[in-house]
Motif scaffolding. Structure first.
Motif, mmCIF file in Angstrom:
data_model
loop_
_atom_site.group_PDB
_atom_site.id
_atom_site.type_symbol
_atom_site.label_atom_id
_atom_site.label_comp_id
_atom_site.label_asym_id
_atom_site.label_seq_id
_atom_site.Cartn_x
_atom_site.Cartn_y
_atom_site.Cartn_z
ATOM 1 N N THR A 206 0.791 -1.231 -0.050
ATOM 2 C CA THR A 206 -0.106 0.151 0.030
ATOM 3 C C THR A 206 0.927 1.336 -0.017
ATOM 4 O O THR A 206 0.358 2.269 -0.122
ATOM 5 C CB THR A 206 -1.018 0.231 1.163
ATOM 6 N N HIS A 207 2.287 1.005 0.260
ATOM 7 C CA HIS A 207 3.128 2.168 0.299
ATOM 8 C C HIS A 207 3.328 2.659 -1.125
ATOM 9 O O HIS A 207 3.913 2.035 -2.115
ATOM 10 C CB HIS A 207 4.455 1.887 0.968
ATOM 11 N N ARG A 208 2.777 3.793 -1.612
ATOM 12 C CA ARG A 208 2.601 4.085 -3.071
ATOM 13 C C ARG A 208 3.310 5.359 -3.230
ATOM 14 O O ARG A 208 2.744 6.342 -2.499
ATOM 15 C CB ARG A 208 1.549 3.877 -3.685
ATOM 16 N N THR A 209 3.919 5.870 -4.184
ATOM 17 C CA THR A 209 4.309 7.216 -4.615
ATOM 18 C C THR A 209 4.150 7.262 -6.182
ATOM 19 O O THR A 209 4.228 6.435 -6.639
ATOM 20 C CB THR A 209 5.731 7.691 -4.272
ATOM 21 N N ALA A 210 3.893 8.597 -6.687
ATOM 22 C CA ALA A 210 3.396 8.576 -8.060
ATOM 23 C C ALA A 210 4.801 8.211 -8.544
ATOM 24 O O ALA A 210 4.638 7.664 -9.829
ATOM 25 C CB ALA A 210 3.207 9.955 -8.400
ATOM 26 N N LEU A 212 7.382 6.116 -7.744
ATOM 27 C CA LEU A 212 7.725 4.595 -7.420
ATOM 28 C C LEU A 212 6.846 3.618 -7.486
ATOM 29 O O LEU A 212 7.235 2.447 -7.492
ATOM 30 C CB LEU A 212 8.531 4.385 -6.302
ATOM 31 N N GLU A 213 5.548 3.820 -8.061
ATOM 32 C CA GLU A 213 4.197 3.123 -7.957
ATOM 33 C C GLU A 213 4.806 1.916 -8.925
ATOM 34 O O GLU A 213 4.610 0.562 -8.512
ATOM 35 C CB GLU A 213 2.962 3.723 -8.457
ATOM 36 N N LYS A 214 5.262 2.010 -9.970
ATOM 37 C CA LYS A 214 5.433 1.061 -10.986
ATOM 38 C C LYS A 214 6.581 0.164 -10.254
ATOM 39 O O LYS A 214 6.548 -1.213 -10.260
ATOM 40 C CB LYS A 214 6.067 1.490 -12.330
ATOM 41 N N ALA A 215 7.651 0.898 -9.741
ATOM 42 C CA ALA A 215 8.848 -0.380 -9.270
ATOM 43 C C ALA A 215 8.242 -0.814 -8.038
ATOM 44 O O ALA A 215 8.793 -2.130 -7.698
ATOM 45 C CB ALA A 215 9.822 1.008 -8.807
ATOM 46 N N LEU A 216 7.572 -0.383 -7.062
ATOM 47 C CA LEU A 216 7.125 -0.846 -5.828
ATOM 48 C C LEU A 216 6.283 -2.103 -6.036
ATOM 49 O O LEU A 216 6.407 -3.115 -5.761
ATOM 50 C CB LEU A 216 6.430 -0.045 -4.976
ATOM 51 N N ALA A 217 5.204 -1.967 -7.124
ATOM 52 C CA ALA A 217 4.459 -3.189 -7.663
ATOM 53 C C ALA A 217 5.257 -4.024 -8.218
ATOM 54 O O ALA A 217 4.809 -5.375 -7.908
ATOM 55 C CB ALA A 217 3.387 -2.520 -8.536
ATOM 56 N N TRP A 218 6.250 -3.808 -9.027
ATOM 57 C CA TRP A 218 7.001 -4.876 -9.644
ATOM 58 C C TRP A 218 7.891 -5.624 -8.745
ATOM 59 O O TRP A 218 7.852 -6.918 -8.498
ATOM 60 C CB TRP A 218 7.929 -4.233 -10.592
ATOM 61 N N ILE A 219 8.612 -4.942 -7.464
ATOM 62 C CA ILE A 219 9.266 -5.647 -6.828
ATOM 63 C C ILE A 219 8.234 -6.551 -5.907
ATOM 64 O O ILE A 219 8.521 -7.747 -5.614
ATOM 65 C CB ILE A 219 9.887 -4.544 -5.636
ATOM 66 N N GLU A 220 7.032 -6.261 -5.279
ATOM 67 C CA GLU A 220 6.010 -6.932 -4.693
ATOM 68 C C GLU A 220 5.741 -8.241 -5.561
ATOM 69 O O GLU A 220 5.747 -9.237 -4.772
ATOM 70 C CB GLU A 220 4.647 -6.086 -4.600
ATOM 71 N N PHE A 247 14.239 6.569 -4.586
ATOM 72 C CA PHE A 247 13.756 5.503 -3.488
ATOM 73 C C PHE A 247 14.344 6.140 -2.098
ATOM 74 O O PHE A 247 13.690 6.382 -0.986
ATOM 75 C CB PHE A 247 14.717 4.390 -3.559
ATOM 76 N N HIS A 248 15.458 6.828 -2.062
ATOM 77 C CA HIS A 248 16.254 7.270 -0.584
ATOM 78 C C HIS A 248 15.198 8.603 -0.604
ATOM 79 O O HIS A 248 14.899 8.827 0.673
ATOM 80 C CB HIS A 248 17.318 7.893 -0.873
ATOM 81 N N ALA A 249 14.697 9.271 -1.375
ATOM 82 C CA ALA A 249 14.120 10.510 -1.148
ATOM 83 C C ALA A 249 12.429 10.171 -0.562
ATOM 84 O O ALA A 249 12.052 10.905 0.378
ATOM 85 C CB ALA A 249 13.920 11.460 -2.355
ATOM 86 N N GLU A 250 12.142 9.091 -1.412
ATOM 87 C CA GLU A 250 10.547 8.868 -0.779
ATOM 88 C C GLU A 250 10.211 7.916 0.071
ATOM 89 O O GLU A 250 8.966 7.549 0.380
ATOM 90 C CB GLU A 250 9.796 8.807 -2.346
ATOM 91 N N THR A 251 11.314 6.749 0.300
ATOM 92 C CA THR A 251 11.185 5.711 1.165
ATOM 93 C C THR A 251 11.991 5.719 2.423
ATOM 94 O O THR A 251 11.959 5.180 3.418
ATOM 95 C CB THR A 251 11.158 4.471 0.532
ATOM 96 N N GLY A 252 13.317 6.505 2.084
ATOM 97 C CA GLY A 252 14.259 6.529 3.203
ATOM 98 C C GLY A 252 15.248 5.259 3.202
ATOM 99 O O GLY A 252 16.010 5.130 3.883
ATOM 100 N N GLN A 253 15.037 4.611 2.109
ATOM 101 C CA GLN A 253 15.808 3.277 1.882
ATOM 102 C C GLN A 253 16.189 3.327 0.419
ATOM 103 O O GLN A 253 15.759 3.905 -0.386
ATOM 104 C CB GLN A 253 14.786 2.009 2.089
ATOM 105 N N PRO A 255 16.923 0.664 -2.989
ATOM 106 C CA PRO A 255 15.939 -0.073 -3.674
ATOM 107 C C PRO A 255 16.250 -1.589 -2.945
ATOM 108 O O PRO A 255 15.276 -2.392 -2.841
ATOM 109 C CB PRO A 255 16.384 0.012 -4.980
ATOM 110 N N ILE A 256 17.366 -1.936 -2.546
ATOM 111 C CA ILE A 256 17.775 -3.399 -2.403
ATOM 112 C C ILE A 256 17.261 -3.574 -0.802
ATOM 113 O O ILE A 256 16.822 -4.753 -0.367
ATOM 114 C CB ILE A 256 19.163 -3.587 -2.415
ATOM 115 N N GLN A 257 17.263 -2.392 0.035
ATOM 116 C CA GLN A 257 16.902 -2.405 1.372
ATOM 117 C C GLN A 257 15.172 -2.622 1.171
ATOM 118 O O GLN A 257 14.741 -3.472 1.909
ATOM 119 C CB GLN A 257 17.094 -1.097 2.057
ATOM 120 N N TRP A 258 14.553 -1.711 0.304
ATOM 121 C CA TRP A 258 13.065 -2.084 0.163
ATOM 122 C C TRP A 258 12.798 -3.384 -0.313
ATOM 123 O O TRP A 258 12.016 -4.100 0.350
ATOM 124 C CB TRP A 258 12.699 -1.269 -0.883
#
Length: 317
Positions: A206-210, A212-220, A247-253, A255-258
């Motif tokens: 559910t953590h979405r940003t405009a 990174l939405e595509k990247a987060l969904a793909w990682i999931e 990633f750092h700006a919007e999640t604080g992590q 991509p590999i940490q996420w």
């Protein structure tokens, strides 16, 4: 043995569970001779307060704090509500004369607002730790601790962590035997394994940003695969450097940490609902080896996978 006076602060919009925890646990603690270990007083600036769907009568005024050995500050359903000025004065005066003060759950916001947590390590419910740190940067927020004892000032995480802190207070005041008896009466462990990190399901979809939405969904969907930063960047349609910056700006992590957090969450879910071995789960969620999985899980969650399963998977009847 001394009998301690405990004042439980009742402010409007108080969380009923938080208020009841010290009343019930400390109020039922018994000394070896059968006497109560604590005299409990519920006090506040108003004769009655709301507590969700309840109305609670308040038995005493703030002047009771001057006679307290311990003041317990429960959380409020809306921790952003301002603390009445007279309450802040009473809390500061109590601390100045040496009274112990302890908060439960988001009661830490009240202590921080009146300046009692500046420069101290403190905790609160894991959902509110980021907000506490944002609102009160002088407080050293520990998001994993079940409770923090600074000597005179104590804070605890949400709900049942208030029980952990109260049992710790009993042990500190009267020793292990009295605390163990109080724990048995409450049907609670005297000490729990790990911190509140084990209650957090990380990096939810559910953590979405405009951006990174595509990247987060793909990682999931692909976290179980052996992914690299380049793989994620290609799926997101960005360069690796641009992806890392977002990633750092919007999640604080990174991509590999996420990605690791997603894998850990998937593993938590499998530990809760399946009988799969830990080694099998490590492979299912994408870790390169069982040993790497165990190390990462323990570091992030605070307990090993086996301990997590024992805590969160009901035993078969």
């Amino acid at each position: 043995m001394q009998v301690y006076t405990v004042v439980v602060l009742a402010l409007d919009d108080v969380i009923a569970f938080d208020l009841a925890t010290p009343v019930e646990l400390l109020g039922r603690a018994r000394l070896p001779d059968g006497r109560p270990g604590y005299r409990i007083v519920v006090a506040g600036p108003e004769p009655e307060v709301s507590a969700g769907p309840l109305r609670i009568a308040v038995g005493a005024g703030l002047d009771e704090m001057a006679r307290a050995d311990l003041v317990v500050v429960p959380g409020r359903n809306d921790p952003a509500l301002p603390t009445p000025p007279e309450v802040g004065r009473a809390l500061r005066a109590a601390v100045a004369k040496g009274t112990r003060v302890a908060s439960i759950c988001v009661g830490a916001f009240t202590l921080a607002e009146v300046g009692l947590l500046d420069g101290l390590r403190a905790t609160t419910h894991w959902l509110a730790t980021d907000e506490l740190a944002r609102r009160h940067p002088a407080v050293h927020v520990d998001a994993d601790a079940l409770f923090v004892d600074n000597g005179q000032i104590l804070t605890s995480a949400g709900a049942s962590a208030g029980l952990d802190m109260c049992l710790h207070i009993v042990e500190r005041d009267y020793g292990v035997a009295v605390a163990a008896d109080a724990a048995r009466l409450a049907v609670a462990p005297l000490q729990r394994t790990g911190g509140q990190g084990q209650f957090i399901l990380r990096n939810r979809p559910t953590h979405r940003t405009a951006t990174l939405e595509k990247a987060l969904a793909w990682i999931e969907e692909n976290a179980h695969r052996p992914l690299t930063l380049a793989d994620i960047a290609t799926a997101a349609g960005m360069s690796s450097r641009t992806l890392a910056r977002h990633f750092h700006a919007e999640t604080g992590q990174s991509p590999i940490q996420w990605l690791t957090g997603v894998r850990i969450r998937h593993a938590q879910e499998l530990l809760e609902i399946t009988d799969h071995t830990v080694d099998r789960i490590a492979a299912q969620v994408g870790f390169p080896s069982p040993s790497n999985f165990r190390a990462q899980f323990t570091q992030i969650v605070g307990v090993n996978p086996g301990a997590y399963r024992r805590t969160f998977r009901p035993s078969p009847r």
